[in-house]
Design a protein around this motif. Structure first.
Motif, PDB file in Angstrom:
ATOM      1  N   TYR A  44       0.538  10.856  -2.345  1.00 18.55           N
ATOM      2  CA  TYR A  44       1.655  10.120  -1.740  1.00 18.55           C
ATOM      3  C   TYR A  44       1.421   8.612  -1.696  1.00 18.55           C
ATOM      4  CZ  TYR A  44       3.248  14.728  -0.331  1.00 18.55           C
ATOM      5  OH  TYR A  44       3.672  16.025  -0.346  1.00 18.55           O
ATOM      6  N   ARG A  45       0.414   8.102  -2.406  1.00 18.68           N
ATOM      7  CA  ARG A  45       0.068   6.671  -2.360  1.00 18.68           C
ATOM      8  C   ARG A  45       1.213   5.768  -2.819  1.00 18.68           C
ATOM      9  NH1 ARG A  45      -3.381   8.270   0.448  1.00 18.68           N
ATOM     10  NH2 ARG A  45      -5.611   7.944   0.318  1.00 18.68           N
ATOM     11  N   GLU A  46       2.066   6.282  -3.708  1.00 21.66           N
ATOM     12  CA  GLU A  46       3.197   5.486  -4.187  1.00 21.66           C
ATOM     13  C   GLU A  46       4.373   5.532  -3.217  1.00 21.66           C
ATOM     14  OE1 GLU A  46       2.949   3.460  -6.810  1.00 21.66           O
ATOM     15  OE2 GLU A  46       0.869   4.136  -6.823  1.00 21.66           O
ATOM     16  N   VAL A  47       4.283   6.396  -2.214  1.00 24.23           N
ATOM     17  CA  VAL A  47       5.358   6.596  -1.247  1.00 24.23           C
ATOM     18  C   VAL A  47       5.030   5.911   0.086  1.00 24.23           C
ATOM     19  CG1 VAL A  47       6.638   8.370   0.028  1.00 24.23           C
ATOM     20  CG2 VAL A  47       5.981   8.783  -2.337  1.00 24.23           C
ATOM     21  N   ILE A  48       3.770   6.059   0.515  1.00 24.21           N
ATOM     22  CA  ILE A  48       3.310   5.501   1.790  1.00 24.21           C
ATOM     23  C   ILE A  48       1.805   5.249   1.664  1.00 24.21           C
ATOM     24  CG2 ILE A  48       2.966   7.808   2.767  1.00 24.21           C
ATOM     25  CD1 ILE A  48       3.840   6.650   5.500  1.00 24.21           C
ATOM     26  N   ALA A  49       1.336   4.126   2.201  1.00 23.95           N
ATOM     27  CA  ALA A  49      -0.082   3.799   2.018  1.00 23.95           C
ATOM     28  C   ALA A  49      -0.590   2.904   3.154  1.00 23.95           C
ATOM     29  CB  ALA A  49      -0.291   3.090   0.683  1.00 23.95           C
ATOM     30  N   TRP A  50      -1.904   2.994   3.389  1.00 25.58           N
ATOM     31  CA  TRP A  50      -2.558   2.095   4.333  1.00 25.58           C
ATOM     32  C   TRP A  50      -2.516   0.695   3.755  1.00 25.58           C
ATOM     33  CZ3 TRP A  50      -3.113   4.006   8.882  1.00 25.58           C
ATOM     34  CH2 TRP A  50      -3.478   5.335   9.084  1.00 25.58           C
ATOM     35  N   GLN A  51      -2.467  -0.299   4.644  1.00 25.68           N
ATOM     36  CA  GLN A  51      -2.417  -1.696   4.201  1.00 25.68           C
ATOM     37  C   GLN A  51      -2.864  -2.593   5.341  1.00 25.68           C
ATOM     38  OE1 GLN A  51       1.259  -3.255   2.478  1.00 25.68           O
ATOM     39  NE2 GLN A  51       1.589  -4.355   4.370  1.00 25.68           N
ATOM     40  N   GLY A  52      -3.411  -3.735   4.991  1.00 30.12           N
ATOM     41  CA  GLY A  52      -3.714  -4.746   5.998  1.00 30.12           C
ATOM     42  C   GLY A  52      -4.687  -4.305   7.059  1.00 30.12           C
ATOM     43  N   ASP A  53      -4.337  -4.588   8.308  1.00 29.95           N
ATOM     44  CA  ASP A  53      -5.203  -4.319   9.454  1.00 29.95           C
ATOM     45  C   ASP A  53      -5.419  -2.834   9.679  1.00 29.95           C
ATOM     46  OD1 ASP A  53      -5.307  -7.032   9.949  1.00 29.95           O
ATOM     47  OD2 ASP A  53      -3.694  -6.987  11.427  1.00 29.95           O
ATOM     48  N   TYR A  54      -6.446  -2.541  10.451  1.00 30.03           N
ATOM     49  CA  TYR A  54      -6.758  -1.161  10.843  1.00 30.03           C
ATOM     50  C   TYR A  54      -5.530  -0.501  11.485  1.00 30.03           C
ATOM     51  CZ  TYR A  54      -9.088   2.628  13.394  1.00 30.03           C
ATOM     52  OH  TYR A  54      -9.471   3.846  13.885  1.00 30.03           O
ATOM     53  N   GLY A  55      -5.122   0.630  10.915  1.00 33.91           N
ATOM     54  CA  GLY A  55      -3.992   1.365  11.459  1.00 33.91           C
ATOM     55  C   GLY A  55      -2.649   0.959  10.887  1.00 33.91           C
ATOM     56  N   GLU A  56      -2.621  -0.076  10.052  1.00 37.81           N
ATOM     57  CA  GLU A  56      -1.353  -0.548   9.490  1.00 37.81           C
ATOM     58  C   GLU A  56      -1.038   0.207   8.199  1.00 37.81           C
ATOM     59  OE1 GLU A  56       0.141  -4.887   9.563  1.00 37.81           O
ATOM     60  OE2 GLU A  56      -0.646  -4.599   7.543  1.00 37.81           O
ATOM     61  N   PHE A  57       0.228   0.575   8.057  1.00 41.46           N
ATOM     62  CA  PHE A  57       0.663   1.260   6.846  1.00 41.46           C
ATOM     63  C   PHE A  57       2.039   0.761   6.434  1.00 41.46           C
ATOM     64  CE2 PHE A  57       2.242   3.767  10.368  1.00 41.46           C
ATOM     65  CZ  PHE A  57       3.510   4.198   9.968  1.00 41.46           C
ATOM     66  N   VAL A  58       2.331   0.917   5.147  1.00 41.60           N
ATOM     67  CA  VAL A  58       3.628   0.509   4.619  1.00 41.60           C
ATOM     68  C   VAL A  58       4.308   1.722   3.993  1.00 41.60           C
ATOM     69  CG1 VAL A  58       2.663  -0.242   2.392  1.00 41.60           C
ATOM     70  CG2 VAL A  58       4.874  -1.142   3.160  1.00 41.60           C
ATOM     71  N   ILE A  59       5.587   1.856   4.273  1.00 38.03           N
ATOM     72  CA  ILE A  59       6.395   2.909   3.650  1.00 38.03           C
ATOM     73  C   ILE A  59       6.989   2.296   2.389  1.00 38.03           C
ATOM     74  CG2 ILE A  59       8.398   4.407   3.909  1.00 38.03           C
ATOM     75  CD1 ILE A  59       7.820   4.456   6.943  1.00 38.03           C
ATOM     76  N   LYS A  60       6.433   2.663   1.245  1.00 37.54           N
ATOM     77  CA  LYS A  60       6.828   2.078  -0.031  1.00 37.54           C
ATOM     78  C   LYS A  60       8.152   2.644  -0.537  1.00 37.54           C
ATOM     79  CE  LYS A  60       2.106   1.211  -1.610  1.00 37.54           C
ATOM     80  NZ  LYS A  60       1.140   1.496  -2.692  1.00 37.54           N
ATOM     81  N   ASP A  61       8.409   3.897  -0.221  1.00 33.02           N
ATOM     82  CA  ASP A  61       9.651   4.552  -0.650  1.00 33.02           C
ATOM     83  C   ASP A  61      10.272   5.238   0.571  1.00 33.02           C
ATOM     84  OD1 ASP A  61      11.676   6.109  -1.734  1.00 33.02           O
ATOM     85  OD2 ASP A  61      10.501   6.723  -3.482  1.00 33.02           O
ATOM     86  N   PRO A  62      11.047   4.477   1.359  1.00 27.58           N
ATOM     87  CA  PRO A  62      11.609   5.013   2.600  1.00 27.58           C
ATOM     88  C   PRO A  62      12.460   6.274   2.396  1.00 27.58           C
ATOM     89  CG  PRO A  62      11.957   2.648   2.462  1.00 27.58           C
ATOM     90  CD  PRO A  62      11.406   3.084   1.149  1.00 27.58           C
TER      91      PRO A  62
END
Length: 135
Positions: A44-62
């Motif tokens: 699911y790395r192309e859909v949602i992934a960890w990013q930036g600070d500890y605990g931060e994540f980005v939803i790449k494909d909402p």
């Protein structure tokens, strides 16, 4: 720039954070647990992934995250608008919050999750900031 995941930085999330409350086909899972499940799986790395600070994540494909959540909860009409409403519910509980200035980016408050799920665990927060890596 590629940002390492929290696990590659040596951060270990407690097992309960990854363990669904019931079997994978169950509808009894909470959204934040489901998000952690997706974040933990390479596929699911192309859909949602960890990013930036500890605990931060980005939803790449909402739309895809919403679709997957709808499948899991047996709600075929799930969309990102409904899913984000559920995420906002967690703001008041301080389980996670939106990262300002970054679209589709959120951050877990793991200290709060520990207190909610394991209220008798001593986090050793009395003298520190509670940030992972503090000694």
């Amino acid at each position: 720039a590629i940002t390492p995941s929290p696990s590659s930085l040596g951060f270990a999330f407690p097992e309960w954070a990854y363990k669904a409350e019931s079997s994978p086909g169950s509808r009894q899972i909470q959204l934040w647990h489901f998000i952690l499940e997706l974040l933990r799986q390479e596929r699911y790395r192309e859909v949602i992934a960890w990013q930036g600070d500890y605990g931060e994540f980005v939803i790449k494909d909402p739309d895809e995250v919403a679709r997957l959540w709808g499948v899991r909860k047996c709600k075929p009409h799930m969309n990102y608008d409904k899913l984000s409403r559920a995420l906002r519910y967690y703001y008041n509980k301080r389980i996670l919050h939106k990262t300002k200035g970054k679209r589709f980016t959120y951050k877990f408050n793991f200290n709060k999750l520990v207190l909610v799920n394991c209220p008798f665990i001593d986090l050793g927060l009395a003298g520190g900031t509670g940030t992972p890596g503090d000694t």
